[in-house]
Design an enzyme around this catalytic site. Sequence first.
Site, short mmCIF file in Angstrom:
data_model
loop_
_atom_site.label_atom_id
_atom_site.label_comp_id
_atom_site.label_asym_id
_atom_site.label_seq_id
_atom_site.Cartn_x
_atom_site.Cartn_y
_atom_site.Cartn_z
N ASP A 61 11.15 -92.98 50.37
CA ASP A 61 11.00 -91.78 51.20
C ASP A 61 9.49 -91.53 51.33
O ASP A 61 8.68 -92.14 50.61
CB ASP A 61 11.71 -90.61 50.53
CG ASP A 61 11.57 -89.32 51.31
OD1 ASP A 61 11.58 -89.36 52.54
OD2 ASP A 61 11.45 -88.26 50.67
N ASP A 103 12.92 -87.80 46.25
CA ASP A 103 12.43 -86.66 45.46
C ASP A 103 13.34 -85.45 45.55
O ASP A 103 13.09 -84.45 44.87
CB ASP A 103 11.03 -86.27 45.93
CG ASP A 103 11.05 -85.65 47.32
OD1 ASP A 103 10.59 -84.50 47.46
OD2 ASP A 103 11.52 -86.31 48.26
N ASP A 149 7.70 -87.91 52.39
CA ASP A 149 7.29 -86.59 51.90
C ASP A 149 7.86 -86.33 50.52
O ASP A 149 9.07 -86.38 50.30
CB ASP A 149 7.78 -85.51 52.87
CG ASP A 149 7.06 -85.59 54.21
OD1 ASP A 149 5.88 -85.94 54.22
OD2 ASP A 149 7.70 -85.34 55.24
#
Length: 588
Positions: free
Chosen positions: A336, A522, A338
């Site tokens: 990923d 995250d 961000d």
Amino acid sequence: EGGVDSPRYSREAQIPVTCCCSKMQAATTLSNTIARGGRRLLHQHGSAARSAPGRTVLQVSASAAMPSVIIGGGRIGTALEQMGDGRDVIVRRGQPFPEHMTEGPIYVCTRNDVLDDIVAMTPENRREDLVFMQNGMLEPWLAAKGLEDNTQCLIYMAVAKLGDQPTDGITDLNPEGLTAATGKWATEVQTRLAAGSMSCKVLDMTQFRVSMFEKLIWICAFMHVGARHPGATVGDVEASHTEEVEDLIHELVNGTTALEGVRFDHGVVDRLKAYARSVAHFPTAVKELQWRNGYFHSLSKREISRGNPDPFPLHTAGLVELKVVRPFPKFALLFDCDGVIVETEELHRLAYNESFSAFDLKIDGVPVEWTVDYYDILQNTVGGGKPKMKWHFGRNGWPTSKDGGVPASEAEQDALVDALQDRKTEAYKRIVESTAEARPGVLRLMDEALDREDVAVAICSAATKAGFLKVVNSIVGQERLARFDQIIAGDDVPRKKPDPLIYNLVRERLGVTPDKCVVVEDSLVGLRAAKSAHMKCIITPTSSNSTPPDEFMREGAEAVVDVLGDSPPVVTAADLFPAYASEPVIAY
């Protein structure tokens, strides 16, 4: 079944007519059925000619081609202009679209790699008039642009040098010619080519698709085999490497029929060899991979990712031998962006609030502002910027803005969200440029995986491409990014995380089954997307993420680590992908 030898359509200037039929009776069907073969046209009323035992054909003259825009002043573009009556406008590189040309076909005679620019420069209300003359597989690109119904052409003609008279691509098996067109301007294409003594069939889309695949297979097979024998021409391949090219043609034909449902007429190998003899002097090389051999390789990767055998093993082996593609990877590491590459969630929040303030957003008179705690909820609930805003406004009420009251319709709501997102993206790019840094260990882990021949590496972000590219270009660096196998942004998929689409798409593009993939995320949204795609997932939460580790584990995370680590490294490619293992190993 609709191939180039199908009896279901007439061939150039060959309209079956009974011997007792008068010219006037035959002419009544010309407007819808004739394919004008200018080389055989008469300039009077037409005449009957015997084309085969028991068949009579009518040959007729071509009418003038209508004034058109021709984009590209190379050999094909110039040849098309010479077939007109002097009223065409050629648009060369760097020139604007001629606004006064408000109707008629727009012939696109450029390289495939500038097609995006051609669409962008063409006024939106004229894009349906674009006529694509390119070789190769355009279907995925046309569909992505919403141009799948546009006119397409298969051009079988050679122009030795700029300004020369073109040579029609007739063969000993297809003396009537092979050039074909389909779509809105197909008959006009036929008329123009007839003026230059070139043949052209007008086909429906089903018939055209068969012919398109035949030409694609011809290009891919002969270029592929020729490239494996340095210096070989198309004629050399046909004459000296016959068995090799025949085997490859059979493989591509059979795989296309199985995967795409395309049914070819009997004799396809002979037809393709006959065309090779007609252009025997052509050099060979595997090029324009995305539009040619890359299409068949994408089908190979898709089937491999689904646990099926490679439908084109000869084709794949040759591309690997030529170092055009890498061998299918054993594993894949998917990042990923961000929150994983950069701790950007707080930067996004600040950019959203800047946009809300710029538009003076208010709900029931109260300014719209997302707090740290509330944004933590958002990022673990909804993927993508626009979906976040719609989710928020859908639950808290749509706001007023400096441009007016509460948007009343869905279209007005979409327009407000689009404007807010554009303003937010500009703010975000500015903030990123001045403050963003890579999270500890992420670049090291990327480099370890990129150095492994058996590991594919990709970035899969829900962020919009404009903001996403700013992050990866400045933090990951262009030199490193050039080594990635795939980079996919939120704009590239219609459904955002937690939908698994982005991860399913990337594994198909990589040719890796889901059980061989490791995702680094995250948030709960990203974790749910990875697990819905049946992939292993490591969570490295940001400092602003309040989700406890045990909640990530209950949702299916294989591991939760504070950081990927540099000194010392916490997560390494060697640990994740041991050379002896058949699947990734996560033991943190």
